[in-house]
Design an enzyme around this catalytic site. Structure first.
Site, PDB file in Angstrom:
ATOM      1  CD  GLU A 110      -2.912  -1.149   2.338  1.00  0.00           C
ATOM      2  OE1 GLU A 110      -3.958  -1.793   2.203  1.00  0.00           O
ATOM      3  OE2 GLU A 110      -2.633  -0.507   3.364  1.00  0.00           O
ATOM      4  CG  HIS A 229      -8.866   6.431   2.140  1.00  0.00           C
ATOM      5  ND1 HIS A 229      -8.811   6.227   0.787  1.00  0.00           N
ATOM      6  CD2 HIS A 229      -8.411   5.281   2.712  1.00  0.00           C
ATOM      7  CE1 HIS A 229      -8.343   5.010   0.543  1.00  0.00           C
ATOM      8  NE2 HIS A 229      -8.089   4.417   1.699  1.00  0.00           N
ATOM      9  NE  ARG A 275      -4.361   5.259   3.612  1.00  0.00           N
ATOM     10  CZ  ARG A 275      -5.098   4.513   4.422  1.00  0.00           C
ATOM     11  NH1 ARG A 275      -5.644   5.038   5.500  1.00  0.00           N
ATOM     12  NH2 ARG A 275      -5.288   3.237   4.156  1.00  0.00           N
ATOM     13  CG  HIS A 336      -9.856   6.913   6.346  1.00  0.00           C
ATOM     14  ND1 HIS A 336     -10.878   5.993   6.385  1.00  0.00           N
ATOM     15  CD2 HIS A 336      -8.696   6.186   6.424  1.00  0.00           C
ATOM     16  CE1 HIS A 336     -10.375   4.764   6.473  1.00  0.00           C
ATOM     17  NE2 HIS A 336      -9.060   4.867   6.510  1.00  0.00           N
ATOM     18  NE  ARG A 371      -4.769   5.152   9.791  1.00  0.00           N
ATOM     19  CZ  ARG A 371      -5.151   4.269   8.869  1.00  0.00           C
ATOM     20  NH1 ARG A 371      -4.467   3.154   8.688  1.00  0.00           N
ATOM     21  NH2 ARG A 371      -6.207   4.508   8.113  1.00  0.00           N
TER      22      ARG A 371
END
Length: 504
Positions: A110, A229, A275, A336, A371
Site C-alpha cells: 500500500e 483517505h 495518503r 477517514h 498514518r
C-alpha cells in the site's frame, strides 16, 4: 453495575483488550450501538507487519516515520511494530483466516510502504477479524456485553485530573442514566470522522472518548491531523465506501477525465505516495479542472485477478453500475482517520490514574502527522493487548463508592431534536469547508468563531431540555471540532495531514 474493567467501545482494540482480560477480570464491554457497528469491520486493506524475508522491523519503522512527517514518536513506533508478528499470530489463534499464497501468508503493498507487508483477508480484512473476535467475545463468560449504552463522562473521585473510578452511561433502551463503577476504564471508542460532512467513518465516530478524556483532565495531542483517505468512492449511494489503498498497491492508476495520469507530476512515488500527498494531489487537480472527482483505473488487470483480490469492492461497485474490470472508478478524498487523540503511552495509560486509551481514540505517537496505511489495525491489536497486560499487573481493587441508583433520562422535545440535527449539519459543513484537506489562516479563524457560537447553543439546549444521545454526540462533536481547530491554528507550518496554504 460494578466490574473490574469497563471497556468503552467494541471495535478491534476494545475486543482485543476484553479477550485478554476476561479470564482473570470481570469485564464490561460497552457500545452505544450494536457491537459490530464501528469502524473496525469496515477496514478493507489489512494489517501491516514486517513478515517477508527481505523486510524488517527497522524498514517498517522507517516507512512509518517518513509517513508521519517528523511527528511520530520513534520509540513508540519501534515498540509497537516489534510486536506485529506476535499480533498476527494472536489473531490466527483467535480463528482469523488470512489470505494465503501457498504455505505463506499473502502480502500486498500500500501507499507509503517500501515493501509488501500487508497481511489481509481479500479486501474485507476488518470484517473477517471482527467476525472471529465477536464469536469469541460472545462465548466468554467473563465479559458482560452492554450494547446501546452511551458513555457520557468518566466518574472521578474529585475534580478533573483525579483518579477514574467508573463511567456514567445513558441506557438508551430504558431511557435512564446508570453509574457503572470499576477499578480501571479503557477508552476504545474510536475516532471523530463524523465531525466532517463527507467521511468514511461510521455514524458512531463522534469523538466521544476523546471529548470525555479532555473533560476528565487528559492531554489531547495532534488533533490537527485528520487523515483524508484519497480514494473514497464518489457516488450518491456510496455510503462512505472506500476504495482500498491496496487497489493502487496492485497497479491502480489515478487519472483525469480523458485518461491522463497526474500523480507522477506531484510525487516520484506516484500512486504509492503516502495518503496525505495523494489526497492533496487529487484535491488540487479537482479544483484546477472544476471536477467533483477523479478516476482510479485498474481495468488493465484481469477480472479473475480483481475477483480474487477485491471481491467486496468489485461487488459494491458493480451494484452501483461500475464494473471496475472495464470502467474507471470515480473517487475523491474523504475524512477517514483521527491521527491524534488522547495522549497514552505504549501500555495505554493516560495521565488520569486508572484510565486507559487504545485504538483510534488514543495518541501513542505511532502515526505522527499522517498514518501509514494499515498501521491502525496493528496498533489496535498491540495496544489492546498491552493495556490488558498492564491492568493485569495491577490489583483489581474494590471500588470505594457504591454506584448511585439509575435515574430516568428525559430527552428533548421534537423541536429541540430538529434544532440539534440542524446544528450538527452546520458544524459538519463548516469543518469540511474550512478545516478540510487544504486550510487557510482566515478559514481556521472563521471556524473557531462559529464553533464557539454553536457550542453555546448546544449547551443551552442541554441545560434546558435534558439530554439524549443526539445531544450528547453533538456536544462531543463540537468539543472535538474545537480541539481540531485550535491545534490547527497553533501549527507553525504545514506537515502531514495538516496543510495550510498561508504556511506551506
Amino acid at each position: 453495575m460494578e466490574f473490574d474493567v469497563i471497556i468503552i467501545g467494541s471495535g478491534l482494540a476494545g475486543m482485543t483488550a476484553a479477550l485478554e482480560l476476561a479470564p482473570r477480570r470481570r469485564v464490561a464491554l460497552v457500545a452505544k450501538g450494536p457491537l459490530m457497528d464501528g469502524a473496525s469491520p469496515r477496514a478493507q486493506g489489512g494489517i501491516a507487519a514486517p513478515l517477508a524475508l527481505e523486510d524488517s522491523v527497522a524498514d517498517h519503522v522507517r516507512d512509518t516515520l517518513t509517513a508521519g512527517a517528523g511527528l511520530s514518536d520513534a520509540t513508540a513506533a519501534r515498540q509497537i511494530i516489534a510486536q506485529a508478528r506476535d499480533a498476527i499470530a494472536w489473531l490466527q489463534h483467535q480463528g482469523v483466516g488470512f489470505t494465503r499464497a501457498g504455505d505463506a501468508l499473502h502480502l500486498t503493498q500500500e501507499g507509503g510502504h517500501g515493501r509488501r507487508r500487508i497481511v489481509h483477508s481479500a479486501d474485507a480484512t476488518g470484517r473477517c477479524i471482527m467476525d472471529a473476535l465477536h464469536d469469541r467475545v460472545r462465548r466468554q463468560p467473563g465479559i458482560t456485553l452492554l450494547p446501546r449504552h452511551f458513555a457520557i463522562d468518566v466518574i472521578q473521585r474529585g475534580a478533573a485530573g483525579t483518579p477514574c473510578q467508573g463511567v456514567r452511561l445513558l441506557d438508551i433502551e430504558h431511557a435512564r442514566y446508570v453509574d457503572m463503577m470499576a477499578s480501571h476504564v479503557v477508552l476504545a471508542s474510536g475516532g471523530a470522522g463524523q465531525v466532517y460532512d463527507t467521511t468514511s467513518a461510521p455514524p458512531s465516530a463522534t469523538g466521544d472518548g476523546i471529548a470525555m478524556a479532555w473533560r476528565a483532565g487528559c492531554r489531547i495531542a495532534n488533533m490537527a491531523f485528520t487523515q483524508f483517505h484519497p480514494t473514497g468512492l464518489h457516488h450518491p449511494q456510496s455510503g462512505g465506501f472506500l476504495i482500498s489503498e491496496a487497489v493502487r498497491g496492485e497497479g491502480g492508476l489515478l487519472r483525469l477525465p480523458g485518461a491522463r495520469r497526474f500523480m507522477p507530476d506531484h510525487d516520484p512515488r506516484a500512486e504509492l505516495a503516502p495518503r496525505d500527498i495523494v489526497a492533496r494531489a487529487i484535491h488540487q487537480e479537482m479544483r484546477r479542472h472544476g471536477l467533483d472527482c477523479v478516476h482510479l483505473d485498474i481495468s488493465h488487470r484481469l477480472r479473475d485477478f480483481l475477483l480474487t483480490h477485491f471481491p467486496t469492492i468489485h461487488a459494491h461497485c458493480l451494484a452501483l453500475g461500475i464494473d471496475m474490470a472495464v470502467d474507471p472508478i470515480p473517487v475523491a478524498p474523504t475524512a477517514h482517520y483521527t491521527c491524534g487523540g488522547i495522549v497514552a503511552d505504549t501500555t495505554g495509560r493516560t495521565e488520569v490514574a486508572n484510565l486507559y486509551a487504545v485504538g483510534e481514540a488514543a495518541c501513542t505517537g505511532l502515526h505522527g502527522a499522517n498514518r501509514l496505511a494499515s498501521n491502525s489495525l496493528l496498533e489496535c491489536v498491540v495496544m489492546g493487548r498491552s493495556a490488558a497486560r498492564d491492568i493485569l499487573l495491577r490489583p483489581a481493587a474494590s471500588v470505594r463508592h457504591a454506584p448511585a441508583a439509575p435515574t430516568p433520562a428525559h430527552g428533548p422535545d421534537a423541536q429541540t431534536r430538529q434544532h440539534a440535527e440542524a446544528l450538527r449539519d452546520a458544524l459538519r459543513r463548516l469543518m469540511s469547508r474550512e478545516v478540510g484537506v487544504v486550510r487557510t489562516d482566515a478559514g481556521l479563524l472563521r471556524a473557531k468563531s462559529q464553533i464557539g457560537a454553536l457550542t453555546a447553543q448546544i449547551k443551552a439546549y442541554c441545560d434546558r431540555d435534558g439530554t439524549s444521545m443526539a445531544l450528547l454526540e453533538l456536544r462531543n462533536l463540537a468539543q472535538v471540532a474545537a480541539l481540531i481547530v485550535n491545534d490547527a491554528i497553533a501549527q507553525c507550518g504545514s506537515r502531514g495531514a495538516h496543510f495550510n496554504t498561508d504556511r506551506p
